[in-house]
Design a protein around this motif. Structure first.
Motif, short mmCIF file in Angstrom:
data_model
loop_
_atom_site.label_atom_id
_atom_site.label_comp_id
_atom_site.label_asym_id
_atom_site.label_seq_id
_atom_site.Cartn_x
_atom_site.Cartn_y
_atom_site.Cartn_z
N GLU A 267 1.13 -1.28 0.02
CA GLU A 267 0.11 0.02 0.00
C GLU A 267 0.89 1.42 -0.18
O GLU A 267 0.45 2.04 -0.71
N GLU A 268 1.91 1.20 0.79
CA GLU A 268 2.88 2.47 0.99
C GLU A 268 3.46 2.74 -0.42
O GLU A 268 3.49 3.81 -0.74
N ARG A 269 3.91 1.67 -1.30
CA ARG A 269 4.61 1.85 -2.29
C ARG A 269 3.67 2.03 -3.51
O ARG A 269 3.75 3.15 -4.40
N GLU A 270 2.37 1.77 -3.35
CA GLU A 270 1.41 2.10 -4.40
C GLU A 270 1.16 3.56 -4.19
O GLU A 270 0.88 4.34 -5.03
N HIS A 271 0.93 3.88 -2.96
CA HIS A 271 0.78 5.50 -2.80
C HIS A 271 1.57 6.40 -3.10
O HIS A 271 1.61 7.40 -3.59
N ALA A 272 3.00 5.90 -2.96
CA ALA A 272 4.22 6.70 -3.35
C ALA A 272 4.22 6.90 -4.61
O ALA A 272 4.53 8.03 -5.31
N LEU A 273 4.06 5.74 -5.54
CA LEU A 273 4.27 5.89 -6.81
C LEU A 273 3.07 6.77 -7.42
O LEU A 273 3.01 7.70 -8.33
N HIS A 274 1.76 6.56 -6.86
CA HIS A 274 0.71 7.43 -7.30
C HIS A 274 0.95 9.17 -6.89
O HIS A 274 0.71 10.10 -7.86
#
Length: 399
Positions: A267-274
């Protein structure tokens, strides 16, 4: 609904914090001190102490809701934002690594000097403050001595002794008690809708640790891993099985750590990429790779801590196992933690003396201290399990 309603077994501490929040809601600290006969009900630096699982951070966040909202029982909108860690007047320093370094607190110290955005106070919570290095503690000391007028620091630690004396002298300490098994079970039933029988068992096996009781009650895998941990300990018959069991314990701790961190990492990686404007599946531009690398490094540090925490949970569970064995050996009329394993516990009690069981309990504590001191976990577990070697009476007679 009051912000305090989901806390359990801490009536005395809740009364202290609620009174402080009521004072802070409409009276200056100087006026409140005179109103209560010179004793300062509200202060700008707090320390919440208590055993792991007693609800230190939960109480700190509830206090934050009350302070930010300006109402002693909080309000729903503030509670939701604080629970999501999204309120602009709340800052949290959670321990992602094994220690808290000075660089970790530098930015949050800067933020502590900002005036509150929309709330009555700006609140900074330091979880696991006992993990601060001495350099970090000294860096934070000045902020605790002279905080801005509407900034409140809340530190959480197992005990006052875990912090340096100069920190202890500048905070108001509130000690929490370990809630009873009945209190924790009632919370699981009321808050999470857990079956009462399962809730009681999980609260008992977690030794009233609220977070662990919730995890056991809501995860079949967590319960299975705990059951395997205890079963393997009772089957240690030689040095060879001690070594293989230690290896399996590391696997169990690793699986447990992955279960806790994997979803959060994704979730953190997805949020960071977004946030960086990178579409799913798109390659990360070289200019943005340092930011993704920093996130990955934080996640690796968190994984290291989660693994250590998982090993420590195994050792705590083993201590309850041999505690139960010792109680049976001494014929003590005390409730067993692992009473569902009564037959296996009785066989284990018959296979050794109380002195040997005490030696195993000492070895478990020594293993915890060694791992805390950066001894390789595999070696510490192997040494501990050698003391747990037991042979049934038939085998000993044959030998």
């Amino acid at each position: 609904m009051s912000v305090w309603s989901e806390l359990t077994g801490q009536d005395a501490a809740i009364a202290v914090f609620r009174a402080a929040a009521e004072t802070a809601g409409g009276v200056t600290p100087e006026a409140s001190a005179s109103r209560v006969g010179g004793s300062q009900q509200m202060t700008h630096s707090w320390l919440v102490t208590g055993p792991p699982g007693s609800g230190r951070s939960n109480l700190a966040y509830a206090f934050a809701v009350a302070l930010i909202s300006g109402r002693p029982d909080g309000d729903e909108q503030t509670r939701i934002q604080v629970q999501a860690r999204s309120h602009p007047d709340l800052h949290v320093l959670a321990t992602e690594g094994v220690i808290i370094k000075r660089d970790d607190v530098r930015e949050i110290v800067k933020r502590s000097h900002y005036a509150p955005s929309i709330g009555r106070h700006r609140v900074i919570i330091v979880e696991d403050a006992d993990r601060m290095t001495e350099q970090t503690s000294n860096f934070l000391l000045k902020e605790l001595e002279e905080p801005p007028e509407r900034t409140v620091w809340i530190l959480c630690a197992p005990s006052e002794a875990d912090l340096i004396p100069t920190i202890r002298s500048r905070v108001r300490s509130v000690r929490l008690l370990m809630p009873s098994v009945a209190d924790v079970a009632d919370l699981l039933v009321r808050r999470d809708g857990i079956d009462p029988e399962l809730a009681e068992r999980c609260a008992r096996e977690a030794q009233s640790h609220i977070g662990m009781a919730h995890r056991l009650a809501t995860s079949d895998e967590a319960r299975q891993r705990r059951a395997e941990t205890l079963r393997l300990a009772l089957e240690v018959r030689s040095a060879a099985t001690a070594v293989s069991t230690a290896a399996r314990y590391l696997e169990i701790a690793g699986d447990d750590a992955k279960a806790i961190t994997a979803l959060r990492d994704a979730e953190e990686r997805e949020h960071a990429l977004h946030s960086l404007g990178i579409a799913p599946g798109q390659a990360v531009p070289s200019a943005l790779r340092p930011q993704i690398k920093a996130l990955e490094d934080d996640q690796k540090r968190r994984a290291t801590r989660s693994l250590r925490d998982g090993i420590d949970r195994i050792l705590v569970d083993l201590s309850t196992l041999y505690r139960d064995v010792l109680l049976l050996q001494l014929d003590a009329q005390v409730e067993l933690v692992n009473r569902e394993l009564f037959d296996a516990l009785r066989r284990a009690a018959a296979s050794a003396t109380p002195a040997k069981t005490l030696a195993t309990l000492d070895a478990i504590q020594e293993a915890r201290e060694r791992i805390e001191g950066n001894v390789a976990p595999a070696l510490a577990l192997e040494a501990m399990l050698v003391s747990a070697i037991r042979r049934p009476d038939t085998e000993r007679g044959a030998a």
